[in-house]
Design an enzyme around this catalytic site. Structure first.
Site, PDB file in Angstrom:
ATOM      1  N   GLY A   1      18.534 131.280 101.206  1.00  0.00           N
ATOM      2  CA  GLY A   1      19.427 131.185 102.371  1.00  0.00           C
ATOM      3  C   GLY A   1      18.884 132.001 103.528  1.00  0.00           C
ATOM      4  O   GLY A   1      19.631 132.642 104.269  1.00  0.00           O
TER       5      GLY A   1
ATOM      6  N   ASN B   1      21.085 134.871  98.086  1.00  0.00           N
ATOM      7  CA  ASN B   1      21.985 134.938  99.237  1.00  0.00           C
ATOM      8  C   ASN B   1      22.554 133.582  99.650  1.00  0.00           C
ATOM      9  O   ASN B   1      23.598 133.523 100.287  1.00  0.00           O
ATOM     10  CB  ASN B   1      21.208 135.579 100.408  1.00  0.00           C
ATOM     11  CG  ASN B   1      21.889 135.380 101.733  1.00  0.00           C
ATOM     12  OD1 ASN B   1      22.861 136.060 102.059  1.00  0.00           O
ATOM     13  ND2 ASN B   1      21.401 134.419 102.524  1.00  0.00           N
TER      14      ASN B   1
ATOM     15  N   SER C   1      30.997 138.489  97.695  1.00  0.00           N
ATOM     16  CA  SER C   1      31.937 138.595  98.827  1.00  0.00           C
ATOM     17  C   SER C   1      33.158 139.381  98.361  1.00  0.00           C
ATOM     18  O   SER C   1      33.509 139.335  97.180  1.00  0.00           O
ATOM     19  CB  SER C   1      32.387 137.199  99.264  1.00  0.00           C
ATOM     20  OG  SER C   1      33.502 137.283 100.120  1.00  0.00           O
TER      21      SER C   1
ATOM     22  N   TYR D   1      35.368 129.074  96.439  1.00  0.00           N
ATOM     23  CA  TYR D   1      34.437 130.109  96.909  1.00  0.00           C
ATOM     24  C   TYR D   1      34.672 131.422  96.146  1.00  0.00           C
ATOM     25  O   TYR D   1      33.722 132.075  95.684  1.00  0.00           O
ATOM     26  CB  TYR D   1      34.665 130.305  98.408  1.00  0.00           C
ATOM     27  CG  TYR D   1      33.745 131.285  99.098  1.00  0.00           C
ATOM     28  CD1 TYR D   1      32.428 130.960  99.393  1.00  0.00           C
ATOM     29  CD2 TYR D   1      34.219 132.543  99.491  1.00  0.00           C
ATOM     30  CE1 TYR D   1      31.604 131.861 100.055  1.00  0.00           C
ATOM     31  CE2 TYR D   1      33.404 133.442 100.152  1.00  0.00           C
ATOM     32  CZ  TYR D   1      32.094 133.101 100.433  1.00  0.00           C
ATOM     33  OH  TYR D   1      31.292 133.997 101.086  1.00  0.00           O
TER      34      TYR D   1
HETATM   35  P1  NAP Z   1      25.183 131.040 106.826  1.00  0.00           P
HETATM   36  O1  NAP Z   1      24.836 131.563 108.163  1.00  0.00           O
HETATM   37  O2  NAP Z   1      26.027 129.813 106.717  1.00  0.00           O
HETATM   38  O3  NAP Z   1      23.812 130.819 105.995  1.00  0.00           O
HETATM   39  C1  NAP Z   1      23.841 130.249 104.716  1.00  0.00           C
HETATM   40  C2  NAP Z   1      22.418 130.114 104.209  1.00  0.00           C
HETATM   41  O4  NAP Z   1      22.454 129.463 102.916  1.00  0.00           O
HETATM   42  C3  NAP Z   1      21.557 129.262 105.121  1.00  0.00           C
HETATM   43  O5  NAP Z   1      20.270 129.835 105.215  1.00  0.00           O
HETATM   44  C4  NAP Z   1      21.478 127.937 104.373  1.00  0.00           C
HETATM   45  O6  NAP Z   1      20.248 127.286 104.672  1.00  0.00           O
HETATM   46  C5  NAP Z   1      21.513 128.400 102.928  1.00  0.00           C
HETATM   47  N1  NAP Z   1      21.909 127.326 102.025  1.00  0.00           N
HETATM   48  C6  NAP Z   1      23.093 126.668 101.977  1.00  0.00           C
HETATM   49  N2  NAP Z   1      23.055 125.705 101.044  1.00  0.00           N
HETATM   50  C7  NAP Z   1      21.810 125.761 100.476  1.00  0.00           C
HETATM   51  C8  NAP Z   1      21.163 125.016  99.462  1.00  0.00           C
HETATM   52  N3  NAP Z   1      21.775 124.024  98.802  1.00  0.00           N
HETATM   53  N4  NAP Z   1      19.891 125.346  99.131  1.00  0.00           N
HETATM   54  C9  NAP Z   1      19.243 126.336  99.785  1.00  0.00           C
HETATM   55  N5  NAP Z   1      19.819 127.086 100.759  1.00  0.00           N
HETATM   56  C10 NAP Z   1      21.086 126.788 101.101  1.00  0.00           C
HETATM   57  O7  NAP Z   1      25.919 132.122 105.951  1.00  0.00           O
HETATM   58  P2  NAP Z   1      25.882 133.726 105.982  1.00  0.00           P
HETATM   59  O8  NAP Z   1      27.121 134.163 106.652  1.00  0.00           O
HETATM   60  O9  NAP Z   1      24.574 134.236 106.427  1.00  0.00           O
HETATM   61  O10 NAP Z   1      26.091 134.004 104.427  1.00  0.00           O
HETATM   62  C11 NAP Z   1      25.059 134.383 103.549  1.00  0.00           C
HETATM   63  C12 NAP Z   1      25.684 134.770 102.221  1.00  0.00           C
HETATM   64  O11 NAP Z   1      26.603 135.832 102.431  1.00  0.00           O
HETATM   65  C13 NAP Z   1      26.476 133.642 101.562  1.00  0.00           C
HETATM   66  O12 NAP Z   1      26.297 133.685 100.169  1.00  0.00           O
HETATM   67  C14 NAP Z   1      27.903 133.992 101.899  1.00  0.00           C
HETATM   68  O13 NAP Z   1      28.815 133.476 100.965  1.00  0.00           O
HETATM   69  C15 NAP Z   1      27.862 135.498 101.871  1.00  0.00           C
HETATM   70  N6  NAP Z   1      28.933 136.146 102.636  1.00  0.00           N
HETATM   71  C16 NAP Z   1      29.066 135.908 103.987  1.00  0.00           C
HETATM   72  C17 NAP Z   1      30.115 136.524 104.666  1.00  0.00           C
HETATM   73  C18 NAP Z   1      30.347 136.305 106.147  1.00  0.00           C
HETATM   74  O14 NAP Z   1      31.401 136.736 106.648  1.00  0.00           O
HETATM   75  N7  NAP Z   1      29.423 135.707 106.888  1.00  0.00           N
HETATM   76  C19 NAP Z   1      30.990 137.369 103.994  1.00  0.00           C
HETATM   77  C20 NAP Z   1      30.811 137.578 102.634  1.00  0.00           C
HETATM   78  C21 NAP Z   1      29.773 136.970 101.970  1.00  0.00           C
HETATM   79  P3  NAP Z   1      20.048 125.714 104.870  1.00  0.00           P
HETATM   80  O15 NAP Z   1      21.317 125.165 105.426  1.00  0.00           O
HETATM   81  O16 NAP Z   1      18.884 125.664 105.780  1.00  0.00           O
HETATM   82  O17 NAP Z   1      19.729 125.212 103.497  1.00  0.00           O
END
Ligand code: NAP
Length: 251
Positions: free
Chosen positions: A16, A94, A146, A159
């Site tokens: 990710g 991630n 999370s 989720y």
């Molecule tokens: P984001 O901006 O939506 O990025 C998600 C990443 O996951 C992207 O690089 C996406 O890349 C990749 N991804 C999604 N589906 C995939 C697949 N099938 N195969 C390979 N890669 C995949 O999200 P973020 O906020 O940075 O979140 C990153 C992590 O932190 C996640 O696990 C999320 O649950 C966790 N998190 C986020 C928050 C928040 O508030 N933002 C809070 C708690 C936890 P592609 O689309 O290019 O494949």
């Protein structure tokens, strides 16, 4: 070297990595000297990030188009990292998605997809990366869960299940491989300013902020710093831990 943490000669794989938290984690690890393998589906974004990282931090960066839902692609990606970068020392699971809906309105497709990416992806990459880590008697596996996995959240049962599942998964693997020098830890972010968080409206944001002791939404850098610590030698006696990076939301 960042903050006295030196990962020179180590190889880190971040799933990710095409944007948000993953991209920032890749920058931090590279800044500390690690060569990085960047994994996601958006190959053009990965290539641009790899070029930027190589130029800014002077390490090698590989862009590897991979869907974490595919056993074959994950195995091929790990094999390619071992061949091209000569090892694998840090794995950051991630990649994650949301498909939010109240349980009575959600679909089985959404359930399958969220579990398959968020939990299945971590399972596949950890399984593939563990053998080289065990062989070299050193490894760091870090999963991005999370606070929703700790506390639950209305509208996010799929989720939350995936993120709570990561915690049980990591604690179990930590027990399996601890004696081989491999640590397995979890970072549990609160609300972090990324594309994923952009889906929330103002009302949801301010309702969340009311419960954040530090009074602000987190940044990808806040999460990346915690990952950097867990990836480093400073965290050599830390395993099976869940480190909240949530400004005091879920305490
Ligand atoms: P984001 O901006 O939506 O990025 C998600 C990443 O996951 C992207 O690089 C996406 O890349 C990749 N991804 C999604 N589906 C995939 C697949 N099938 N195969 C390979 N890669 C995949 O999200 P973020 O906020 O940075 O979140 C990153 C992590 O932190 C996640 O696990 C999320 O649950 C966790 N998190 C986020 C928050 C928040 O508030 N933002 C809070 C708690 C936890 P592609 O689309 O290019 O494949």
């Amino acid at each position: 070297m960042a903050c006295g943490i030196d990962l020179s000669g180590r190889v880190a794989l971040v799933t990710g990595a095409s944007r948000g938290i993953g991209a920032e984690v890749a920058h931090r690890l590279a800044q500390a000297g690690a060569h990085v393998a960047l994994v996601a589906r958006s190959i053009e974004r990965l290539k641009a990030l790899a070029a930027e990282i190589e130029q800014r931090h002077g390490v090698r960066a590989l862009a590897l188009e991979t869907d974490v839902r595919s056993d074959e692609q994950v195995q091929a990606t790990v094999a390619s990292v071992l061949e091209q970068l000569g090892g694998l020392h840090v794995l950051v699971n991630n990649a994650g998605i949301t498909r939010d809906a109240l349980l009575l309105r959600t679909t089985s497709e959404a359930w399958q997809e969220v579990l398959d990416v968020n939990l299945g992806g971590a399972y596949r990459f950890t399984r593939a990366a563990l053998r080289p880590m065990v062989r070299q008697r050193h490894g760091r596996v870090i999963a991005i869960s999370s606070v929703v996995g700790l506390r639950g959240n209305a509208g996010q049962s799929n989720y939350a299940a995936s993120k709570a599942g990561l915690i049980g998964f990591c604690k179990s693997v930590a027990r399996e491989v601890g004696a081989r020098g491999v640590t397995v830890n979890v970072v549990a972010p609160g609300l972090i300013e990324t594309d994923m968080a952009a889906a929330l409206d103002e009302r949801q944001r301010s309702a969340f902020l009311d419960h954040v002791a530090l009074g602000r939404i987190g940044t990808a850098g806040d999460v990346a710093d915690a990952v950097l610590f867990l990836a480093s030698d400073l965290a050599g006696y830390v395993t099976g831990e869940v480190l909240r990076v949530d400004g005091g939301f879920a305490m």
